[in-house]
Design an enzyme around this catalytic site. Structure first.
Site, short mmCIF file in Angstrom:
data_model
loop_
_atom_site.label_atom_id
_atom_site.label_comp_id
_atom_site.label_asym_id
_atom_site.label_seq_id
_atom_site.Cartn_x
_atom_site.Cartn_y
_atom_site.Cartn_z
N LYS A 97 31.00 7.04 -16.74
CA LYS A 97 30.09 6.78 -15.59
C LYS A 97 30.58 6.83 -14.28
O LYS A 97 30.19 7.33 -13.20
CB LYS A 97 28.89 5.88 -15.83
N ASP A 98 31.44 5.79 -14.17
CA ASP A 98 32.00 5.35 -12.87
C ASP A 98 33.51 5.42 -13.01
O ASP A 98 33.88 4.16 -13.19
CB ASP A 98 31.30 3.90 -12.30
#
Length: 384
Positions: A97-98
């Site tokens: 996600k990040d």
């Protein structure tokens, strides 16, 4: 392990490349059974937060890790698998996600979440310490003394698995924690780009480079890779100038592979240009420098694919097994700089690594244990 999960919960915001929002899924940290973990992977795919290919790798990772831990016979195996994999899967999802971006010099992330201890706790139950050995353990104390005096030390080693840094640290953590925690690894780009590997890499001190073996996998990226390697060399030069640095490098440029005919594993040949580049960096640092040959035997725990692969996302085969680490006295480089002298020096390092490796192989695979020791390689189990 409960403390590690607690740290994970409090430190999740700082783990990625930037600030995490409050929407980060708690699917894995809240799982209380294998079924909940595996259904959580499917849930994240369905929610569009996890690519199917990464999800498949995570599920395979879980099953292989579970099988390996149960091989140990530990009565707490089920609890160990669930707690370690819950944190591992959560970190992998977080990075999807990040994505965390590694700098040329990456310093291990120890807070607010301790990625170093995460890696230690994850790999520790995979090592059969009853069948593991350290060669010439007293030399690690010698290395620590040199570091305290402001000297730099380079360990020229063979490379067997993605778990090499954890295995090295685990075999030394009780007697030489300074080495275990401060060792700087020259690492290839694959361990800092594969989402299943990145959380483990985040807990190590790394100089990030592109391996020669993968330099031309994508021809149009070759120039970018060369420039990145130059930046990394400059970072290493700056680090060495401050002294008291301990650097691990595999001059083979990659992991050892089994012989395609015999199936035997041996250290891959060293590249003389890699050795000489490191020698020049040490000599130009301004601080005294020392170069030691180091051997690792741990391929059973997490063997690489039988052949070098271009694609990121290899299969992870995992086993519970003994491991070995050995260091030999430092080998001083000749003042002459001819190509012949460079090759002779590289071969001297490689010969020492191979000799140590064979002693470890006799002890672990040959079941000779401490009796495999030789006049120049004394085996011990310093954790006992």
């Amino acid at each position: 392990m409960a403390e590690l999960v607690k740290d994970k919960e409090s430190g999740v915001a700082a783990a990625g490349g930037g600030e995490m929002d409050i929407e980060h899924s708690r699917t894995f940290l809240e799982a209380r059974s294998e079924e909940e973990l595996l259904s959580g992977i499917k849930k994240e795919v369905e929610a569009g937060r996890l690519p199917p290919n990464v999800a498949a790798g995570m599920e395979e990772f879980y099953r292989n890790y579970k099988n390996a831990i149960f091989q140990s016979g530990d009565p707490a195996a089920a609890e160990t698998v669930l707690s370690n994999m819950a944190v591992a899967l959560d970190l992998m999802l977080l990075d999807v996600k990040d994505p965390f971006v590694f700098q040329p010099y990456h310093k291990a992330l120890r807070e607010p979440f301790d990625y170093y201890m995460f890696g230690q706790n994850y790999i520790r139950p995979l090592i059969d310490f009853r069948n593991s050995y350290v060669g010439n353990h007293s030399l690690f104390y010698e290395i620590e003394e040199k570091l305290k005096q402001g000297h730099n030390v380079v360990l020229f080693s063979n490379h067997q698995t993605e778990a090499d840094p954890a295995v090295t640290a685990l075999l030394l953590e009780k007697t030489n924690p300074h080495i275990a925690e401060n060792l700087i690894y020259v690492a290839g780009d694959r361990v800092i780009t594969d989402p299943l590997c990145k959380p483990f890499s985040m807990g190590r001190n790394l100089i990030c480079v592109y391996s020669k073996k993968h330099m031309f996998d994508v021809p149009e990226l070759a120039d970018m890779k060369r420039k990145a390697n130059i930046r990394s060399l400059k970072e290493m030069a700056l680090l060495l100038r401050t002294g008291s640095k301990l650097v691990w490098i595999a001059p083979s440029g990659g992991r050892d592979r089994p012989d395609p005919v015999t199936g035997e594993w041996n250290p891959a040949p060293f590249d003389s240009s890699s050795v000489d580049n490191m020698r020049r960096l040490i000599e130009s640092s301004g601080a005294p420098g020392h170069m030691y040959p180091l051997a690792l035997l741990c391929y059973d725990i997490m063997p690489p694919p039988s052949k070098v692969e271009k694609e990121i996302g290899e299969r992870r085969i995992i086993s519970f097994h003994g491991a070995g680490l050995s260091v030999a006295p430092e080998i001083a480089a000749n003042c002459e700089k001819s190509e012949e002298v460079k090759d002779v020096y590289t071969q001297a390092l490689y010969k020492s690594v191979t000799e140590q490796y064979n002693v470890l192989k006799s002890a672990i695979h040959g079941k000779q244990g401490l009796e495999a020791s030789t006049a120049g390689i004394a085996l011990s189990q310093p954790w006992n």
